[in-house]
Design an enzyme around this catalytic site. Structure first.
Site, PDB file in Angstrom:
ATOM      1  N   HIS A  85      -2.281  -6.049  -1.342  1.00 35.31           N
ATOM      2  CA  HIS A  85      -0.811  -6.025  -1.277  1.00 35.31           C
ATOM      3  C   HIS A  85      -0.302  -6.125   0.162  1.00 35.31           C
ATOM      4  O   HIS A  85       0.849  -6.459   0.383  1.00 35.31           O
ATOM      5  CB  HIS A  85      -0.218  -4.835  -2.047  1.00 35.31           C
ATOM      6  N   ASP A 221      -7.639  -3.460  -4.835  1.00 31.80           N
ATOM      7  CA  ASP A 221      -6.573  -3.798  -3.878  1.00 31.80           C
ATOM      8  C   ASP A 221      -7.143  -4.049  -2.473  1.00 31.80           C
ATOM      9  O   ASP A 221      -6.949  -3.249  -1.563  1.00 31.80           O
ATOM     10  CB  ASP A 221      -5.538  -2.669  -3.855  1.00 31.80           C
ATOM     11  N   SER A 656      -1.546   2.072   3.876  1.00 26.37           N
ATOM     12  CA  SER A 656      -2.183   1.061   3.050  1.00 26.37           C
ATOM     13  C   SER A 656      -3.142   0.252   3.889  1.00 26.37           C
ATOM     14  O   SER A 656      -2.800  -0.177   4.991  1.00 26.37           O
ATOM     15  CB  SER A 656      -1.145   0.128   2.460  1.00 26.37           C
TER      16      SER A 656
HETATM   17  N1  ARG Z   1       2.433   1.871  -3.997  1.00 23.83           N
HETATM   18  C1  ARG Z   1       1.680   1.184  -3.010  1.00 23.83           C
HETATM   19  C2  ARG Z   1       2.440   1.240  -1.674  1.00 23.83           C
HETATM   20  O1  ARG Z   1       3.370   1.898  -1.523  1.00 23.83           O
HETATM   21  C3  ARG Z   1       1.339  -0.201  -3.421  1.00 23.83           C
HETATM   22  C4  ARG Z   1       2.478  -1.147  -3.489  1.00 23.83           C
HETATM   23  C5  ARG Z   1       2.152  -2.544  -3.861  1.00 23.83           C
HETATM   24  N2  ARG Z   1       1.856  -2.717  -5.250  1.00 23.83           N
HETATM   25  C6  ARG Z   1       2.785  -2.935  -6.213  1.00 23.83           C
HETATM   26  N3  ARG Z   1       2.379  -3.051  -7.450  1.00 23.83           N
HETATM   27  N4  ARG Z   1       4.067  -3.033  -5.979  1.00 23.83           N
HETATM   28  O2  ARG Z   1       2.695   0.404  -0.909  1.00 23.83           O
HETATM   29  N1  GLU Z   2       0.933   1.594  -0.717  1.00 22.02           N
HETATM   30  C1  GLU Z   2       1.323   2.287   0.461  1.00 22.02           C
HETATM   31  C2  GLU Z   2       1.418   1.367   1.677  1.00 22.02           C
HETATM   32  O1  GLU Z   2       1.707   0.214   1.543  1.00 22.02           O
HETATM   33  C3  GLU Z   2       0.436   3.429   0.672  1.00 22.02           C
HETATM   34  C4  GLU Z   2       0.738   4.365  -0.375  1.00 22.02           C
HETATM   35  C5  GLU Z   2       1.506   5.533   0.151  1.00 22.02           C
HETATM   36  O2  GLU Z   2       2.721   5.454   0.328  1.00 22.02           O
HETATM   37  O3  GLU Z   2       0.812   6.517   0.347  1.00 22.02           O
HETATM   38  O4  GLU Z   2       1.318   1.787   2.786  1.00 22.02           O
END
Ligand code: ARG
Ligand code: GLU
Length: 733
Positions: A85, A221, A656
């Site tokens: 991502h 991921d 991330s």
């Molecule tokens: N929750 C994770 C972060 O904050 C992954 C986000 C990307 N994935 C998604 N399905 N939107 O960035």
């Molecule tokens: N998916 C998050 C990022 O893009 C990390 C997840 C979080 O917020 O801990 O940094």
């Protein structure tokens, strides 16, 4: 008596040492603050192994990837791993319906096939040092917040210039503990970063927005890139003659895997947290700002979903936009829930009550901080509206709101240049070229029917939601001219605007006469943009900035006061997108009554979710084949192939792509998310439920090796821990 007792009791509860798991620590200070605890938890290395200026250390293998993620170096030839991502927009930019790398994945089978990425940079930290005294030189208590900022900015610029003089390095000065401490960072930025490999989204984004922020999780991921340098191993813009960068350190990859209770360390760039804010801040977010933004994004997501489901091309165009709108939308909901369960507002209020008692017990404290809490109450009473207004308008125009409006708005600099008394021809030319350069990107990922519906829906919502003082005069106009029908207004706008017509815009920007551009001001998209931007700039921003400055100053005092109030507590600074270490253990959690989560998932779970009817759960045929044949290579343990695991590291957005290493500094996973019950950790950490989610390196290796058959990549890694056959058998006993 009772009251005093409660207060003392709470005081003890709230001021214990930071629990293992909580905290984002400054790597330079580990030796002083954390090493003993880390070693008690199993860490086998030294503070110097993590961070050293002179010797190669782990910090030399961790980078800022792009603008908001972390990445780690995993070979002596510049190979880098981050999240799928995080590489998403790079992968998307190379994709079209014909070469759909998002859907099919991409694997360079040799270095020649790696794909360069304009605008993608990675940043290495070369050194950091505390510079508080130099930054605050000349700052006095009598200064206004603005004067203070000016002095600090000037001091910082001088320090940064001095630090990088005569080098190709860059520097940053950052504030810690709300302006009570400052550090100088010297960085090295590389801008030739090429895409090496990415699994299909059905692996790299498996579970999509449905599983996002959730456990059990089965997302692979990860994506691979390579950093290139010139012959001297120094940064260089993309050039065919560049060669793979040789990092000072890279992470050996562990194929040994993880067990419950194992030590874990996450090393990366957490973006922003607010652990020390007063109760009013939590109330503002959970009662006003988040609920409103959630409602607005409910509508955005519905509009996007409607169009994505009808057309594969639109799905590609809006994939990254949908993911980003959905991401915070879901986290905000989790945060509200998590804070409620923690009873966070009451906890903060109890802490504030105890703090007040402590103040009142001493005349000196009283005079230093006497009105702090009252001042907070007063400033937040007004900030609530301004914060809402600011976020709301940013949501409407930026953050995948009304895209045509945003494009129109991007012409404002040009129009102002043209209208100047003595137009600056060179600047006009430059700005025209800049705008021309943005059009391809905008229109490649633009679908007019979607944007038209979005515009209608968002304006309608704005009229319903925002308090009168933040409303726009456009609604007066709509009432008069369109009988209050937002839909009719929007239909006419899209019929008349030129900002949906790429060819016409290109022609306008290329025409010789600047005068031809003047009518753009009257374009309905531009004039709506101008009306909304006027509210933002006139009615919101000045007051918002004034209130923010007030809060900054209160935060700075409160932080200092809290440190005096709880002298035993080990404080860690809020995240500010500087390099941090968090450590914890591999651990599952109890999600709710009777629901206990195991710490790892396996490929069996991918097959359980498999459903070709559901976009997010459509498992690639080839992965199903490997599963059916049980062809897991060396990567399975005791018959199962691990996919993701949980640990108790304190992480946030920005982490991330962060390396997750074991007690010996070997890479066991790549961090990519947090579990739903714990996403309030940006505001309050709950050791029972806050968990970070990582993809297990054994799954990564399996995908590279068995799925992509890019096993040549494994040769350049240093894979440790798979051990000899005897060792493996011993491990099974
Ligand atoms: N929750 C994770 C972060 O904050 C992954 C986000 C990307 N994935 C998604 N399905 N939107 O960035
Ligand atoms: N998916 C998050 C990022 O893009 C990390 C997840 C979080 O917020 O801990 O940094």
């Amino acid at each position: 008596m009772y009251k005093i007792f409660t207060v003392c009791f709470l005081f003890v509860l709230l001021s214990g040492p930071a629990k293992a798991g909580e905290g984002m620590w400054i790597p330079l200070l580990l030796g002083e603050l954390n090493l003993v605890e880390m070693q008690e938890n199993g860490f086998e290395l030294t503070a110097e192994d993590v961070y050293s200026v002179n010797a190669a250390s782990m910090k030399d293998a961790v980078v800022v990837f792009g603008g908001g993620c972390t990445g780690s170096l995993i070979s002596g030839e510049g190979l880098l791993i981050t999240n799928h991502h995080c590489g998403y927009s790079a992968i998307q930019r190379h994709s079209s319906v014909e070469h759909d790398y998002l859907t099919d994945g991409f694997w360079a089978m040799s270095q020649e096939e790696e794909l360069p990425n304009e605008d993608l940079k990675v940043t290495f930290l070369r050194s950091m040092e505390e510079v508080t005294a130099s930054v605050l030189k000349g700052v006095t208590d009598e200064m206004t917040e603005e004067q203070r900022r000016e002095v600090i900015a000037a001091n910082s610029v001088a320090l940064m210039e001095e630090a990088v003089e005569g080098t190709h390095f860059t520097a940053r000065v950052e504030s810690f503990f709300a302006g009570n401490q400052y550090f100088l960072f010297v960085n090295e930025v590389f801008d030739d970063v090429r895409l090496v490999g990415a699994p299909p989204s059905a692996i790299g984004k498996f579970g999509g927005d449905t599983d996002n922020w959730m456990w059990p999780r089965h997302t692979g991921d990860f994506a691979l890139f390579r950093v290139y340098a010139n012959e001297e191993n120094a940064p260089s813009a993309y050039a065919e003659s560049n060669v793979p960068y040789q990092p000072r350190h890279f992470f050996p990859v562990s194929s040994e895997g993880v067990k419950e209770g194992d030590f874990t360390m996450v090393f990366g760039y957490p973006g922003s947290t607010a652990q020390y804010v007063p109760s009013w801040h939590l109330q503002m977010l959970t009662e006003t700002v988040y609920p409103q933004l959630i409602r607005l994004r409910d509508e955005k997501l519905a509009v996007m979903r409607h169009h994505i489901e009808q057309d594969r091309a639109v799905r590609i165009q809006y994939a990254a936009k949908h993911a980003s709108v959905s991401n915070s939308w879901k986290r905000w909901r989790g945060e509200i829930r998590g804070l409620e369960i923690l009873d966070a507002v009451n906890k903060k209020q109890a802490q504030e009550a105890a703090f007040l008692q402590w103040l009142e017990a001493d005349a000196e404290r009283q005079s230093a901080y006497g009105s702090l809490l009252e001042d907070y109450a007063e400033v937040y009473a007004r900030m609530e509206t301004m914060q809402l207004g600011r976020d709301y308008l940013l949501e409407l125009i930026g953050r995948t709101g009304m895209e045509t409006l945003r494009l129109a708005g991007s012409f404002s600099t040009l129009l102002n240049l043209i209208d100047a008394k003595e137009p600056d021809k060179a600047a006009i030319k430059e700005e025209r070229e800049r705008l021309l350069g943005t059009l391809d990107g905008h229109f490649k990922d633009f679908h007019q029917a979607l944007d038209e519906e979005m515009t209608k829906v968002l304006l309608t919502r704005m009229r319903k939601d925002l308090p009168q003082e933040l409303q726009s005069d456009v609604f007066v106009h709509i009432d008069k001219k369109y009988d209050g029908e937002v839909a009719a207004f929007v239909a006419e706008l899209f019929h008349e605007t030129v900002f949906t017509d790429k060819a016409a815009l290109v022609a306008l920007l290329q025409s010789v006469s600047a005068k031809k551009l003047q009518p753009l001001r009257k374009d309905p998209s531009y004039s709506l943009y101008a009306r909304l931007s006027k509210i933002y700039h006139d009615q919101i921003l000045p007051e918002y900035s004034r209130l923010s400055a007030g809060i900054d100053s209160l935060d700075r005092q409160y932080m200092r006061a809290l440190q005096a109030f709880e002298p035993e507590r080990r404080f860690y600074p809020d995240a500010n997108f500087t390099l941090r270490v968090s450590y914890g253990q591999v651990r599952g959690y109890e999600a709710r009554d009777a629901v206990e989560f195991r710490y790892y998932t396996t490929i069996d779970g991918i097959m359980e979710k498999n459903n070709p009817e559901i976009y997010d759960y459509d498992v690639p045929a080839q992965l199903q084949d490997l599963y059916a044949r049980g062809d897991f290579g060396d990567y399975a343990r005791e018959g199962y192939l691990p996919v993701c695991f949980l640990a108790s590291n304190h992480t946030t957005g920005g982490n991330s792509g962060s390396p997750v290493v074991n007690s010996r500094g070997h890479l066991i996973g790549v961090n990519f998310d947090r579990a739903w019950e714990g996403v309030m950790s940006d505001l309050m950490f709950n050791p029972e439920q806050c968990r970070n989610i990582s993809v297990d390196m054994r799954y990564v290796l399996f995908i590279i090796d068995k799925f992509a058959q890019a096993d040549y990549l494994l040769d350049e890694m240093e894979i440790v821990g798979s051990g000899t056959l005897e060792e493996k058998e011993a491990a099974l006993l």
